[in-house]
Scaffold this motif. Structure first.
Motif, PDB file in Angstrom:
ATOM      1  N   GLY A   7       0.861  -1.645  -0.056  1.00  0.00           N
ATOM      2  CA  GLY A   7       0.245  -0.401  -0.234  1.00  0.00           C
ATOM      3  C   GLY A   7       0.911   1.061  -0.048  1.00  0.00           C
ATOM      4  N   GLY A  10      -0.703   4.540  -1.280  1.00  0.00           N
ATOM      5  CA  GLY A  10      -1.524   5.312  -0.431  1.00  0.00           C
ATOM      6  C   GLY A  10      -1.300   6.407   0.343  1.00  0.00           C
ATOM      7  N   ILE A  12      -0.724   7.048   4.041  1.00  0.00           N
ATOM      8  CA  ILE A  12      -0.282   6.735   5.373  1.00  0.00           C
ATOM      9  C   ILE A  12       1.004   5.851   4.292  1.00  0.00           C
ATOM     10  CG2 ILE A  12       0.242   6.054   7.709  1.00  0.00           C
ATOM     11  CD1 ILE A  12      -2.566   5.367   7.114  1.00  0.00           C
ATOM     12  N   ASP A  31       2.315  -1.627  -4.394  1.00  0.00           N
ATOM     13  CA  ASP A  31       0.684  -1.340  -4.740  1.00  0.00           C
ATOM     14  C   ASP A  31       0.037  -1.488  -6.115  1.00  0.00           C
ATOM     15  OD1 ASP A  31      -0.928   1.655  -2.490  1.00  0.00           O
ATOM     16  OD2 ASP A  31      -1.706   0.624  -4.956  1.00  0.00           O
ATOM     17  N   LEU A  33      -2.360   0.558  -7.242  1.00  0.00           N
ATOM     18  CA  LEU A  33      -2.977   1.660  -7.547  1.00  0.00           C
ATOM     19  C   LEU A  33      -3.779   1.672  -7.748  1.00  0.00           C
ATOM     20  CD1 LEU A  33       0.292   2.468 -10.410  1.00  0.00           C
ATOM     21  CD2 LEU A  33       0.089   3.240  -7.865  1.00  0.00           C
ATOM     22  N   THR A  35      -6.614   3.110  -5.470  1.00  0.00           N
ATOM     23  CA  THR A  35      -6.631   4.041  -4.879  1.00  0.00           C
ATOM     24  C   THR A  35      -5.206   5.089  -5.385  1.00  0.00           C
ATOM     25  OG1 THR A  35      -6.392   3.442  -2.159  1.00  0.00           O
ATOM     26  CG2 THR A  35      -8.414   3.740  -3.628  1.00  0.00           C
ATOM     27  N   ASP A  56      -1.317  -6.580  -7.254  1.00  0.00           N
ATOM     28  CA  ASP A  56      -2.659  -6.950  -6.004  1.00  0.00           C
ATOM     29  C   ASP A  56      -1.743  -7.649  -5.414  1.00  0.00           C
ATOM     30  OD1 ASP A  56      -4.592  -8.255  -4.922  1.00  0.00           O
ATOM     31  OD2 ASP A  56      -5.539  -7.858  -6.656  1.00  0.00           O
ATOM     32  N   LEU A  77       0.389  -2.454   4.466  1.00  0.00           N
ATOM     33  CA  LEU A  77      -1.074  -1.299   5.042  1.00  0.00           C
ATOM     34  C   LEU A  77      -2.111  -1.031   3.436  1.00  0.00           C
ATOM     35  CD1 LEU A  77       1.903   0.565   6.200  1.00  0.00           C
ATOM     36  CD2 LEU A  77       0.620   1.930   6.205  1.00  0.00           C
ATOM     37  N   ALA A  78      -1.649  -1.997   2.267  1.00  0.00           N
ATOM     38  CA  ALA A  78      -2.296  -2.100   1.980  1.00  0.00           C
ATOM     39  C   ALA A  78      -3.935  -3.428   1.675  1.00  0.00           C
ATOM     40  CB  ALA A  78      -2.424  -3.166   0.290  1.00  0.00           C
ATOM     41  N   GLN A  80      -8.359  -1.830   1.051  1.00  0.00           N
ATOM     42  CA  GLN A  80      -9.536  -1.215   0.885  1.00  0.00           C
ATOM     43  C   GLN A  80     -10.044  -0.648   1.609  1.00  0.00           C
ATOM     44  OE1 GLN A  80     -13.096   0.204   0.132  1.00  0.00           O
ATOM     45  NE2 GLN A  80     -13.385  -1.133   1.831  1.00  0.00           N
ATOM     46  N   MET A  81     -10.225   0.441   2.287  1.00  0.00           N
ATOM     47  CA  MET A  81      -9.686   1.460   2.729  1.00  0.00           C
ATOM     48  C   MET A  81     -11.297   1.607   3.319  1.00  0.00           C
ATOM     49  SD  MET A  81      -9.584   4.574   2.153  1.00  0.00           S
ATOM     50  CE  MET A  81      -8.882   5.594   0.564  1.00  0.00           C
ATOM     51  N   ALA A 119      -1.527  -2.415   9.798  1.00  0.00           N
ATOM     52  CA  ALA A 119      -2.239  -0.761  10.052  1.00  0.00           C
ATOM     53  C   ALA A 119      -3.552  -1.950   9.925  1.00  0.00           C
ATOM     54  CB  ALA A 119      -2.371  -0.560   8.713  1.00  0.00           C
ATOM     55  N   SER A 121      -7.336  -0.393  12.423  1.00  0.00           N
ATOM     56  CA  SER A 121      -8.470   0.032  12.115  1.00  0.00           C
ATOM     57  C   SER A 121      -8.684   0.590  13.843  1.00  0.00           C
ATOM     58  CB  SER A 121      -9.482   0.269  11.458  1.00  0.00           C
ATOM     59  OG  SER A 121     -10.442   1.500  11.833  1.00  0.00           O
ATOM     60  N   TYR A 146     -15.759  -3.745   7.372  1.00  0.00           N
ATOM     61  CA  TYR A 146     -14.155  -3.121   7.164  1.00  0.00           C
ATOM     62  C   TYR A 146     -14.250  -3.260   8.711  1.00  0.00           C
ATOM     63  CZ  TYR A 146     -10.578   0.232   7.481  1.00  0.00           C
ATOM     64  OH  TYR A 146      -9.997   1.064   6.937  1.00  0.00           O
ATOM     65  N   ASN A 175      -8.434   7.923  13.123  1.00  0.00           N
ATOM     66  CA  ASN A 175      -8.686   8.742  12.225  1.00  0.00           C
ATOM     67  C   ASN A 175      -7.387   9.755  11.768  1.00  0.00           C
ATOM     68  OD1 ASN A 175     -11.153   8.407  12.965  1.00  0.00           O
ATOM     69  ND2 ASN A 175     -12.430   8.965  11.663  1.00  0.00           N
ATOM     70  N   VAL A 176      -7.151   9.145  10.753  1.00  0.00           N
ATOM     71  CA  VAL A 176      -5.262   9.604  10.513  1.00  0.00           C
ATOM     72  C   VAL A 176      -5.555  11.042   9.251  1.00  0.00           C
ATOM     73  CG1 VAL A 176      -2.960   9.190   9.097  1.00  0.00           C
ATOM     74  CG2 VAL A 176      -4.500   7.508  10.932  1.00  0.00           C
TER      75      VAL A 176
HETATM   76  N1  LIG Z   1      -6.373   7.272   6.817  1.00  0.00           N
HETATM   77  C1  LIG Z   1      -7.316   5.996   8.020  1.00  0.00           C
HETATM   78  O1  LIG Z   1      -7.785   7.253   9.010  1.00  0.00           O
HETATM   79  C2  LIG Z   1      -6.577   4.874   8.122  1.00  0.00           C
HETATM   80  C3  LIG Z   1      -7.713   4.645   9.831  1.00  0.00           C
HETATM   81  C4  LIG Z   1      -6.985   3.069  10.474  1.00  0.00           C
HETATM   82  C5  LIG Z   1      -6.600   2.506   9.553  1.00  0.00           C
HETATM   83  N2  LIG Z   1      -6.095   2.776   8.177  1.00  0.00           N
HETATM   84  C6  LIG Z   1      -5.512   1.620   7.313  1.00  0.00           C
HETATM   85  O2  LIG Z   1      -4.274   1.957   7.070  1.00  0.00           O
HETATM   86  C7  LIG Z   1      -3.842   1.931   5.968  1.00  0.00           C
HETATM   87  C8  LIG Z   1      -3.486   3.018   4.911  1.00  0.00           C
HETATM   88  O3  LIG Z   1      -4.815   4.001   4.152  1.00  0.00           O
HETATM   89  P1  LIG Z   1      -4.091   5.105   3.659  1.00  0.00           P
HETATM   90  O4  LIG Z   1      -5.505   6.500   4.232  1.00  0.00           O
HETATM   91  O5  LIG Z   1      -3.118   5.344   3.777  1.00  0.00           O
HETATM   92  O6  LIG Z   1      -5.423   4.768   2.399  1.00  0.00           O
HETATM   93  P2  LIG Z   1      -5.133   4.645   0.982  1.00  0.00           P
HETATM   94  O7  LIG Z   1      -6.363   4.082   0.372  1.00  0.00           O
HETATM   95  O8  LIG Z   1      -4.508   5.565   0.093  1.00  0.00           O
HETATM   96  O9  LIG Z   1      -3.872   3.250   0.936  1.00  0.00           O
HETATM   97  C9  LIG Z   1      -3.992   1.755   1.289  1.00  0.00           C
HETATM   98  C10 LIG Z   1      -3.460   1.496   0.039  1.00  0.00           C
HETATM   99  O10 LIG Z   1      -3.596  -0.364  -0.441  1.00  0.00           O
HETATM  100  C11 LIG Z   1      -3.438  -0.056  -2.482  1.00  0.00           C
HETATM  101  N3  LIG Z   1      -4.527  -1.045  -2.310  1.00  0.00           N
HETATM  102  C12 LIG Z   1      -5.980  -1.729  -2.206  1.00  0.00           C
HETATM  103  N4  LIG Z   1      -5.573  -2.541  -2.471  1.00  0.00           N
HETATM  104  C13 LIG Z   1      -4.472  -3.232  -3.049  1.00  0.00           C
HETATM  105  C14 LIG Z   1      -4.401  -4.202  -3.603  1.00  0.00           C
HETATM  106  N5  LIG Z   1      -5.250  -5.314  -3.748  1.00  0.00           N
HETATM  107  N6  LIG Z   1      -3.689  -4.683  -4.206  1.00  0.00           N
HETATM  108  C15 LIG Z   1      -2.361  -4.001  -3.430  1.00  0.00           C
HETATM  109  N7  LIG Z   1      -2.359  -2.746  -3.326  1.00  0.00           N
HETATM  110  C16 LIG Z   1      -3.873  -2.191  -3.164  1.00  0.00           C
HETATM  111  C17 LIG Z   1      -4.598   1.537  -2.701  1.00  0.00           C
HETATM  112  O11 LIG Z   1      -4.129   1.565  -4.238  1.00  0.00           O
HETATM  113  C18 LIG Z   1      -3.954   2.406  -1.477  1.00  0.00           C
HETATM  114  O12 LIG Z   1      -2.144   2.643  -2.409  1.00  0.00           O
HETATM  115  C19 LIG Z   1      -4.716   0.833   4.433  1.00  0.00           C
HETATM  116  O13 LIG Z   1      -4.577  -0.554   5.972  1.00  0.00           O
HETATM  117  C20 LIG Z   1      -6.108   1.519   6.072  1.00  0.00           C
HETATM  118  O14 LIG Z   1      -6.838   0.174   6.344  1.00  0.00           O
HETATM  119  C21 LIG Z   1      -6.980   4.117   8.091  1.00  0.00           C
END
Ligand SMILES: NC(=O)c1ccc[n+]([C@@H]2O[C@H](COP(=O)([O-])OP(=O)(O)OC[C@H]3O[C@@H](n4cnc5c(N)ncnc54)[C@H](O)[C@@H]3O)[C@@H](O)[C@H]2O)c1
Length: 313
Positions: A7, A10, A12, A31, A33, A35, A56, A77-78, A80-81, A119, A121, A146, A175-176
């Motif tokens: 991920g 993304g 984070i 990643d 890509l 999202t 993937d 971290l990858a 579906q968020m 990662a 939540s 989720y 909530n980041v």
């Molecule tokens: N942003 C928040 O507030 C928050 C809070 C709690 C947990 N998280 C967790 O932190 C992590 C990063 O979140 P984020 O906010 O940066 O989200 P984000 O969507 O920006 O990052 C997730 C990344 O994973 C990639 N991805 C999705 N499905 C994939 C797959 N099948 N194969 C490879 N890559 C894949 C996406 O392209 C993306 O770049 C996630 O696991 C999310 O659940 C985020």
């Protein structure tokens, strides 16, 4: 150290890649890509220490990469968020968020990787906690596919530690928010308010504005992952938040003030299934990692708004 970040393109993950490269680690980002965006990695990709692969996280390319790279640690971290998407299409959510996590853990166990950091939540695994702030000792009651997938991921991490000796830590992120955040993510409201107010567009608060969240700045979250690299978080599930609740109405006021826009949102009926309040007790992370959230909400919002404005220029 050799580090794989899933991920990585993304919100984070890209900040994490930047920090790891700046600290002198060899980083492989992967990643699909879906999202994430390559432009998020424009800084990291200038470094010889960084490599990127697009595939993937559920695919058979992953174990090949892990076996070849022989990382010291995988930061997973990858995902579906989008909580709403997980409700609309739970099978897709499960495929990425559960099967993807199992694929990572299985690849690490087979390749003899010492450690993984997951990662999770804090905003969704507890559901509505019996009291606030939510502590890691509380029973989990997720209210979305989720949240269920994140809770499942934590138990897989723990099971792989017991079964294969793969050391693991789950960080329950609040909530980041921060630069590069996606408006559809868990702290999306920051990006939505900032984007709309900076353009002079109307904003909407759902419900009466009293629902509250634990907003944590992305650099503080990155710092928590970095502190886990050497094993301080092994075997733990740790809340990573600010420890403070901010209502959506208060957030609107802070964003409007920082943007220099009127603080006059429209109010709309609350949306079904939304949590009323969450705040995370971060005492365990303090003790285990020596970690502390250092960026206050006003400072973090100012940096986020600066980024929103820079994209419009
Ligand atoms: N942003 C928040 O507030 C928050 C809070 C709690 C947990 N998280 C967790 O932190 C992590 C990063 O979140 P984020 O906010 O940066 O989200 P984000 O969507 O920006 O990052 C997730 C990344 O994973 C990639 N991805 C999705 N499905 C994939 C797959 N099948 N194969 C490879 N890559 C894949 C996406 O392209 C993306 O770049 C996630 O696991 C999310 O659940 C985020």
């Amino acid at each position: 150290m050799r580090v794989i970040v899933t991920g990585a393109a993304g919100f984070i993950g890209s900040h994490l890649a930047d920090r790891l490269v700046a600290d002198g680690h060899r980083v492989t980002g992967l990643d699909d890509l879906s999202t994430g965006k390559l432009e998020n990695l424009s800084g990291a990709r200038k470094s010889k220490l960084f490599g990127f692969h697009r595939f993937d996280v559920t695919s058979s390319d992953l174990p090949v990469l892990v076996a070849r790279d022989e990382p010291d640690v995988v930061l997973h971290l990858a995902a579906q968020m989008d909580v709403r998407k997980s409700v609309a299409d739970p099978l897709h959510d499960t495929r990425t968020n559960v099967l993807g996590t199992v694929n990572v853990l299985e690849a690490c166990a087979r390749a003899g990787v010492p450690r993984v950091v997951f990662a999770s939540s804090g905003g969704t695994v507890y559901g509505t906690p019996p009291k606030l702030p939510a502590s890691e000792r509380m029973t989990l009651h997720p209210t979305s596919p989720y949240g269920s997938a994140k809770a499942a991921g934590e138990t897989y991490v723990a099971a792989y530690q017991r079964l294969h000796g793969l050391a693991g830590c789950s960080l329950r992120l609040g909530n980041v928010y921060g630069p590069r955040q996606d408006p559809h993510g868990e702290a999306g409201v920051v990006g939505i308010f900032a984007g709309a107010l900076a353009k002079g567009q109307p904003t909407k608060v759902f419900g009466d504005g009293t629902s509250s969240r634990d907003y944590v700045y992305v650099d503080d979250v990155v710092d928590a992952f970095v502190r886990c690299l050497g094993g301080k978080g092994d075997g733990r599930r740790l809340n990573i938040g600010s420890g403070t609740g901010t209502t959506v109405r208060q957030l609107h006021t802070l964003v409007a003030r920082a943007v220099g826009a009127p603080d006059a949102p429209e109010f709309a009926p609350s949306r079904a299934g939304e949590l009323q309040a969450i705040t995370l007790d971060v005492g365990q992370a303090r003790r285990a990692l020596g970690w502390e959230p250092v960026v206050g909400l006003e400072q973090g919002l100012a940096q986020t708004i600066e980024w929103v404005r820079s994209r419009k220029r």
